[in-house]
Design an enzyme around this catalytic site. Structure first.
Site, PDB file in Angstrom:
ATOM      1  CG  ASN A  94      -2.145   0.879   1.024  1.00 53.74           C
ATOM      2  OD1 ASN A  94      -2.350   1.435  -0.052  1.00 53.74           O
ATOM      3  ND2 ASN A  94      -2.950   1.024   2.050  1.00 53.74           N
ATOM      4  CD  GLU A 360      -1.673   5.431   3.955  1.00 53.76           C
ATOM      5  OE1 GLU A 360      -2.395   6.422   3.686  1.00 53.76           O
ATOM      6  OE2 GLU A 360      -0.422   5.503   4.007  1.00 53.76           O
ATOM      7  CE  LYS A 432       1.019   2.565   3.735  1.00 53.51           C
ATOM      8  NZ  LYS A 432       1.578   3.689   3.036  1.00 53.51           N
TER       9      LYS A 432
END
Ligand code: DC
Length: 666
Positions: A94, A360, A432
């Protein structure tokens, strides 16, 4: 972190120093330009996280030499604009900072590539970028839904593209001016600008519509300049990459600390007293999100800074004030303002944040839903969110916060722990951009203290714990009462004590209220009912069921409110409050305990035999200490207190002595 939730205790204060991880935005830009440049680059202080791992993996797949040379240092052997592998499948998770620029670069270098990501990445629009690249002759097709990843990239179409004589991989389109929409994501402009020097000819990008997230474009231009390419610009409308631009390695590059990651700690300092200092970004940072500190200052926080650090403290004597702000210049750090608003007087209104909807997750919707769980007053629209703390000074209430696979949701909501205990679901999403966020968080925050007192039945826990709580002026949790209440509620609902799923559901929904020493269940006073021998036996049975223990876990932790908590039970030290700095394990001989219980029963006018009580205690000890989940055991770090020959006063004094000897944090 393997658990799929993390329970944060309520915090009393935040102060200290945090060395920030490297900036995600700079890390991925530098890695890509180092790969495209002529020469070798050593990248130091690189962020090690999911998003940079995706970029590193993609570059290796494309044949770029990438070698880790130290903890956070990588050597990248530049390919001078031509990737060795002309065909590859790239999975980019992502990571928008990998997906968008790689799309642009691969579309203009020529080759057969497929780019995909996680499901959410396939919901994030990319049509504007593709439309921009197609004007340069790129051959890109959508493999799924039109306008969204995954993408297939093929060499530019013959006839549309001409070679420039410098190499078969160079692509030049006759048209030198392209248009690009700038109002969905600034990463489209970033991607195209980073790719344009590969063409070798002069190309101008005209931005159509309002360009959002401008500081990220500044970051792109600064990083390109570091690698020898000067973009000529006319405001935010036209950007021209001159002919014969080419990336050259600057040798060694240091990545700045992440300014967006800094926002959580600066807010913690502003809310939790401070001073809280972040190191790695400062006054001279090239990242737009350092302006978050200005927004905090407008709310009343005290901010100081140096070249490489920023420090935040709470306003002296007053509260933070709500703020109305256009967030175009700090789109990511603005999320931190939404949870900071929980601590401000009056509403905070964040405007111009439409881009949150394509990040996101739909961050406006997610933020509104989760803030409401805590009791905040929220209003939201297409491109704004307004947040105010609960009306008339009410406090926030404990809640389990969902994080939507969004690292920033997890980090933003950690701030709410300064007002309430809370649960963060799927906390590992922080990987992330900030894999050890919660470890750093724990280092600079001071949780509400808790004294954990465990011990056998009738060892004197309840009496001692409640007196210790009274002496300290702290709250008291009788955790055994929750198991007793569960057994009673199950009996009343006609549910068998071994029916794990249904008893756990009952435990999760208990409508119980502890007001002073009175205990009510669904409005009825049940203090005596839960102490009967029958319910005692039932409590011991339901307490052996793992799902029941799970259902009661957060409920117990939610008792940890300022100024402190004294909790008694069987697993206070081992499971419920393992971070407690004061742990006590109480015991006494079976004979003495049977005599104490006998006296209690006789005092209440009940008949009892010491022999029968001894037998019963032995059986209950056996069951509580032999069960597979959370058995009664002395933790290695607990003080042992044998009350066989002690008066209550002596035992209480001993526990208080241990509590007072705990070193204070900070
Ligand atoms: O402390 P008590 O006698 O009120 O506890 C009632 C039952 O609940 C007892 O059988 C042990 C169990 N219990 C437990 O398993 N874990 C706790 N933290 C507290 C009590």
């Amino acid at each position: 972190m393997s658990a799929d939730y993390l329970d944060l205790p309520q915090l009393l204060a935040a102060r200290g120093t945090v060395r920030l991880p490297g900036s995600k935005s700079i890390s991925n830009r530098v890695l890509l330009l180092a790969a495209l440049a002529a020469g070798e680059t050593e990248v130091r202080d690189l962020l090690l996280s999911d998003d940079t791992a995706h970029m590193l993996a993609a570059l290796r797949t494309l044949g770029v030499g990438v070698e880790q040379v130290a903890d956070k240092a990588f050597r990248v052997v530049g390919v001078a604009g031509v990737f060795p592998l002309r065909e590859a499948d790239l999975f980019l998770g992502n990571a928008g900072t990998a997906f968008r620029p790689l799309t642009a670069v691969l579309a203009l270098t020529g080759g057969d590539y497929r780019l995909s990501g996680v499901a959410r990445m396939h919901e994030r629009p990319i049509a504007d970028l593709v439309d921009g690249l197609r004007q340069l002759g790129a051959d890109i097709s959508y493999l799924g839904q039109e306008g969204f990843p995954p993408l297939a990239i093929r060499p530019p179409m013959p006839g549309v593209v001409e070679g420039d004589g410098l190499g078969e991989n160079k692509v030049v389109r006759a048209i030198r001016v392209i248009t690009l929409r700038g109002d969905v994501s600034s990463q489209f402009l970033t991607g195209i600008l980073m790719a344009l020097p590969l063409l070798g000819s002069e190309t101008t990008v005209e931005v159509v519509g309002e360009l959002i997230s401008r500081p990220y474009v500044e970051l792109t231009l600064a990083t390109m300049a570091l690698f020898g390419v000067q973009v000529v610009r006319e405001g935010w409308r036209r950007f021209t990459v001159p002919a014969d631009s080419a990336y050259r390695s600057p040798g060694v590059v240091y990545v700045e600390g992440d300014a967006s990651s800094a926002s959580y700690f600066l807010a913690l300092g502003a809310i939790g007293g401070g001073p809280l200092r972040v190191e790695g970004v400062g006054r001279d940072s090239i990242q737009g999100d350092v302006r978050f500190a200005d927004a905090l200052a407008q709310m009343g926080a005290k901010i100081t800074s140096g070249a490489n650090w920023i420090e935040a403290s709470a306003p002296g004597g007053t509260r933070l004030q709500g703020l109305q702000i256009d967030c175009n210049h700090i789109p990511d750090a603005a999320m931190t303002l939404a949870t900071t608003a929980l601590f401000a007087e009056g509403p905070t209104v964040l405007r111009n944040i439409a881009s949150w909807r394509v990040k996101e997750t739909d961050r406006i919707a997610a933020m509104a839903t989760e803030l409401r769980k805590l009791g905040a007053i929220v209003d939201e629209g297409d491109d704004f969110i307004a947040v105010a703390p609960p009306a008339s000074g009410a406090s926030l209430h404990p809640a389990a916060i969902d994080t939507y696979d969004d690292h920033r949701m997890a980090m933003c909501f950690s701030l709410a722990a300064l007002a309430t205990p809370l649960r963060i679901n799927d906390p590992q999403t922080v990987a992330k951009t900030f894999p050890d966020y919660f470890e750093r968080f724990a280092e600079v925050t001071e949780p509400v203290p808790v004294v954990a007192i465990d011990g056998t039945s009738a060892s004197g826990k309840g009496t001692i714990a409640s007196r210790v709580a009274a002496a300290l002026g702290w709250h008291y949790l009788d955790s055994g009462a929750l198991y007793r209440l569960t057994a009673l509620a199950a009996r009343r609902a006609g549910v068998g004590w071994d029916d794990e799923a249904r008893v756990a559901a009952i435990a999760g929904d208990l409508a119980v209220d502890f007001a002073g020493s009175a205990i009510t269940l669904s409005g009825e006073e049940v203090g005596d009912a839960i102490r009967s021998e029958e319910i005692s036996a039932g409590a011991s049975r339901v307490a052996a069921l793992p799902a029941v223990r799970d259902a009661l876990l957060f409920r117990q932790r939610a008792f940890r409110r300022p100024p402190g908590l004294v909790a008694d039970g069987r697993d206070m030290a081992s499971v419920v409050f393992p971070d407690s700095a004061s742990k006590v394990f109480l015991t006494a001989s079976v004979e003495v305990r049977a005599k104490r219980r006998h006296k209690q029963l006789i005092d209440k006018g009940n008949a009892a035999s010491i022999a029968a009580l001894s037998l019963d205690l032995r059986e209950r000890d056996e069951r509580d200490s032999q069960r597979s989940v959370a058995p009664l055991q002395q933790s290695a770090d607990a003080h042992l207190l044998d009350t066989t020959n002690l008066t209550i006063e002596t035992a209480v004094a001993q526990v208080l002595d241990w509590v007072h000897k705990v070193p204070q944090k900070g």
